[in-house]
Design a protein around this motif. Structure first.
Motif, PDB file in Angstrom:
ATOM      1  N   HIS A  97      11.298   5.003  -1.893  1.00 28.92           N
ATOM      2  CA  HIS A  97      11.478   3.809  -1.360  1.00 28.92           C
ATOM      3  C   HIS A  97      10.165   3.986  -1.971  1.00 28.92           C
ATOM      4  O   HIS A  97       9.054   4.683  -3.078  1.00 28.92           O
ATOM      5  CB  HIS A  97      10.963   3.416  -0.265  1.00 28.92           C
ATOM      6  CG  HIS A  97       9.722   3.942  -0.214  1.00 28.92           C
ATOM      7  ND1 HIS A  97       9.345   5.362   1.031  1.00 28.92           N
ATOM      8  CD2 HIS A  97       8.914   3.023   0.678  1.00 28.92           C
ATOM      9  CE1 HIS A  97       8.419   4.997   1.567  1.00 28.92           C
ATOM     10  NE2 HIS A  97       7.868   3.658   1.526  1.00 28.92           N
ATOM     11  N   THR A  98       9.770   2.520  -2.832  1.00 32.72           N
ATOM     12  CA  THR A  98       8.747   1.638  -3.303  1.00 32.72           C
ATOM     13  C   THR A  98       7.810   1.233  -2.505  1.00 32.72           C
ATOM     14  O   THR A  98       8.613  -0.205  -1.762  1.00 32.72           O
ATOM     15  CB  THR A  98       8.807   1.025  -4.542  1.00 32.72           C
ATOM     16  OG1 THR A  98       9.549   2.591  -5.535  1.00 32.72           O
ATOM     17  CG2 THR A  98       7.646   0.796  -5.363  1.00 32.72           C
ATOM     18  N   ASP A  99       7.051   0.989  -2.290  1.00 32.33           N
ATOM     19  CA  ASP A  99       5.987   0.546  -1.066  1.00 32.33           C
ATOM     20  C   ASP A  99       5.955  -1.469  -2.018  1.00 32.33           C
ATOM     21  O   ASP A  99       5.793  -1.498  -3.572  1.00 32.33           O
ATOM     22  CB  ASP A  99       4.612   0.581  -1.327  1.00 32.33           C
ATOM     23  CG  ASP A  99       4.236   1.640  -0.172  1.00 32.33           C
ATOM     24  OD1 ASP A  99       5.751   2.058   0.381  1.00 32.33           O
ATOM     25  OD2 ASP A  99       3.424   2.600   0.061  1.00 32.33           O
ATOM     26  N   GLY A 100       6.281  -1.991  -1.244  1.00 31.86           N
ATOM     27  CA  GLY A 100       5.872  -3.529  -1.803  1.00 31.86           C
ATOM     28  C   GLY A 100       7.487  -4.259  -2.435  1.00 31.86           C
ATOM     29  O   GLY A 100       7.448  -4.687  -2.903  1.00 31.86           O
ATOM     30  N   SER A 101       8.081  -3.272  -2.892  1.00 32.05           N
ATOM     31  CA  SER A 101       9.699  -3.861  -3.973  1.00 32.05           C
ATOM     32  C   SER A 101       9.778  -4.725  -3.910  1.00 32.05           C
ATOM     33  O   SER A 101      10.454  -5.740  -4.444  1.00 32.05           O
ATOM     34  CB  SER A 101      10.460  -2.522  -3.768  1.00 32.05           C
ATOM     35  OG  SER A 101      11.020  -1.896  -2.474  1.00 32.05           O
ATOM     36  N   TYR A 102      10.110  -5.480  -2.126  1.00 32.23           N
ATOM     37  CA  TYR A 102      10.748  -6.903  -1.911  1.00 32.23           C
ATOM     38  C   TYR A 102       9.617  -8.256  -2.169  1.00 32.23           C
ATOM     39  O   TYR A 102       9.748  -9.133  -2.116  1.00 32.23           O
ATOM     40  CB  TYR A 102      11.345  -6.684  -0.871  1.00 32.23           C
ATOM     41  CG  TYR A 102       9.667  -6.607   0.231  1.00 32.23           C
ATOM     42  CD1 TYR A 102       9.290  -6.939   1.141  1.00 32.23           C
ATOM     43  CD2 TYR A 102      10.093  -5.127   0.715  1.00 32.23           C
ATOM     44  CE1 TYR A 102       8.319  -6.673   1.623  1.00 32.23           C
ATOM     45  CE2 TYR A 102       9.250  -4.557   1.686  1.00 32.23           C
ATOM     46  CZ  TYR A 102       7.936  -5.283   2.122  1.00 32.23           C
ATOM     47  OH  TYR A 102       7.179  -4.469   2.854  1.00 32.23           O
ATOM     48  N   ILE A 103       8.437  -7.967  -2.460  1.00 31.24           N
ATOM     49  CA  ILE A 103       7.532  -8.791  -2.974  1.00 31.24           C
ATOM     50  C   ILE A 103       6.995  -9.248  -4.748  1.00 31.24           C
ATOM     51  O   ILE A 103       7.026  -8.117  -5.011  1.00 31.24           O
ATOM     52  CB  ILE A 103       5.634  -8.595  -2.093  1.00 31.24           C
ATOM     53  CG1 ILE A 103       6.293  -8.544  -1.021  1.00 31.24           C
ATOM     54  CG2 ILE A 103       5.020  -9.626  -2.389  1.00 31.24           C
ATOM     55  CD1 ILE A 103       5.203  -7.989   0.070  1.00 31.24           C
ATOM     56  N   PRO A 104       7.418 -10.347  -5.049  1.00 29.92           N
ATOM     57  CA  PRO A 104       7.764 -10.445  -5.889  1.00 29.92           C
ATOM     58  C   PRO A 104       6.389 -10.339  -7.179  1.00 29.92           C
ATOM     59  O   PRO A 104       6.502  -9.898  -8.121  1.00 29.92           O
ATOM     60  CB  PRO A 104       8.264 -11.831  -5.989  1.00 29.92           C
ATOM     61  CG  PRO A 104       8.294 -12.167  -4.391  1.00 29.92           C
ATOM     62  CD  PRO A 104       8.114 -11.309  -4.031  1.00 29.92           C
ATOM     63  N   SER A 105       4.552 -10.472  -5.964  1.00 35.65           N
ATOM     64  CA  SER A 105       4.034 -10.910  -6.512  1.00 35.65           C
ATOM     65  C   SER A 105       3.016  -9.562  -6.510  1.00 35.65           C
ATOM     66  O   SER A 105       1.663  -9.292  -6.334  1.00 35.65           O
ATOM     67  CB  SER A 105       3.196 -12.166  -6.560  1.00 35.65           C
ATOM     68  OG  SER A 105       3.101 -11.788  -4.982  1.00 35.65           O
ATOM     69  N   PHE A 106       3.773  -8.481  -6.340  1.00 36.59           N
ATOM     70  CA  PHE A 106       3.011  -7.194  -5.700  1.00 36.59           C
ATOM     71  C   PHE A 106       2.135  -6.879  -6.381  1.00 36.59           C
ATOM     72  O   PHE A 106       2.176  -6.870  -7.636  1.00 36.59           O
ATOM     73  CB  PHE A 106       4.160  -5.870  -5.437  1.00 36.59           C
ATOM     74  CG  PHE A 106       3.606  -4.983  -4.261  1.00 36.59           C
ATOM     75  CD1 PHE A 106       3.342  -5.376  -3.177  1.00 36.59           C
ATOM     76  CD2 PHE A 106       3.320  -3.245  -4.638  1.00 36.59           C
ATOM     77  CE1 PHE A 106       2.518  -4.298  -2.140  1.00 36.59           C
ATOM     78  CE2 PHE A 106       2.610  -2.950  -3.699  1.00 36.59           C
ATOM     79  CZ  PHE A 106       2.613  -2.585  -2.606  1.00 36.59           C
ATOM     80  N   PRO A 107       0.905  -5.963  -5.970  1.00 32.21           N
ATOM     81  CA  PRO A 107      -0.306  -5.506  -7.227  1.00 32.21           C
ATOM     82  C   PRO A 107       0.242  -4.253  -7.596  1.00 32.21           C
ATOM     83  O   PRO A 107       1.114  -3.751  -7.314  1.00 32.21           O
ATOM     84  CB  PRO A 107      -1.694  -5.252  -6.221  1.00 32.21           C
ATOM     85  CG  PRO A 107      -0.460  -5.220  -4.630  1.00 32.21           C
ATOM     86  CD  PRO A 107       0.149  -6.017  -4.868  1.00 32.21           C
ATOM     87  N   ASN A 108      -0.118  -3.934  -8.704  1.00 28.25           N
ATOM     88  CA  ASN A 108      -0.209  -3.399  -9.638  1.00 28.25           C
ATOM     89  C   ASN A 108      -0.263  -1.345  -8.468  1.00 28.25           C
ATOM     90  O   ASN A 108      -0.514  -0.430  -9.080  1.00 28.25           O
ATOM     91  CB  ASN A 108      -0.706  -2.929 -10.781  1.00 28.25           C
ATOM     92  CG  ASN A 108      -2.350  -2.787 -10.816  1.00 28.25           C
ATOM     93  OD1 ASN A 108      -2.960  -2.680  -9.894  1.00 28.25           O
ATOM     94  ND2 ASN A 108      -2.886  -2.645 -12.258  1.00 28.25           N
TER      95      ASN A 108
END
Length: 168
Positions: free
Chosen positions: A100-111
């Motif tokens: 998985h990729t953390d925060g993959s569902y958050i459009p504005s996830f930080p880098n």
């Protein structure tokens, strides 16, 4: 790229500067921090550290809240630990988490994601990082059909009231 930053608690400013310089490198990276002394208040130390190297995003979730659309707490830290009383949450189970990729569902996830270990176990709990470019290379060599399928699929990930759709 994996780089280690030695944190000298007597000269913390130089550690901030070193992390900021590493961040400017234009490739995926893992920065491991180690200290010359035991850090007593780990969370407060890293909160200070974060505030000196960038801007924190308060995207923590509480898996004990049953409705996933309401799990966002507005806090900085999400806890990951085994707790058999918390059902349907990988971060609290003894099961290995899927790729998985953390925060993959958050459009504005930080880098970036900061992972901080307060207490580690004697066995288990390993975290494996894989660079996306390495994954693509492996798929090109071992399973071109899967890579083609993944590359041409619309991917929708929705959770905790957030939704992100990725196109090729």
């Amino acid at each position: 790229m994996i780089k280690e930053v030695f944190i000298n608690l007597e000269d913390i400013e130089s550690s901030f500067k070193e992390v900021i310089e590493l961040w400017k490198v234009k490739e995926n990276k893992i920065i491991v921090t180690r200290s010359n002394n035991k850090i007593e208040e780990v969370k407060s130390f890293y909160e200070n550290f974060i505030n000196n190297i960038g801007k924190p995003y308060f995207l923590a979730e509480d898996a004990t809240i049953k409705d996933r659309n309401l799990q966002r707490t507005g806090e900085l830290w999400s806890e990951v630990r085994y707790d058999s009383s918390i059902k349907d949450a990988y971060r609290h189970s003894s099961n290995a988490q899927p790729l998985h990729t953390d925060g993959s569902y958050i459009p504005s996830f930080p880098n970036a994601t900061l992972m901080c270990c307060n207490t580690n176990t004697v066995e288990g709990g390993e975290t494996i990082f894989l660079d996306a470019n390495d994954l693509i290379y492996c798929l090109e060599q071992e399973n071109k059909e899967l890579l083609e399928s993944l590359s041409n699929s619309i991917v929708t990930h929705e959770r905790s009231g957030d939704k992100r759709i990725e196109y090729k």
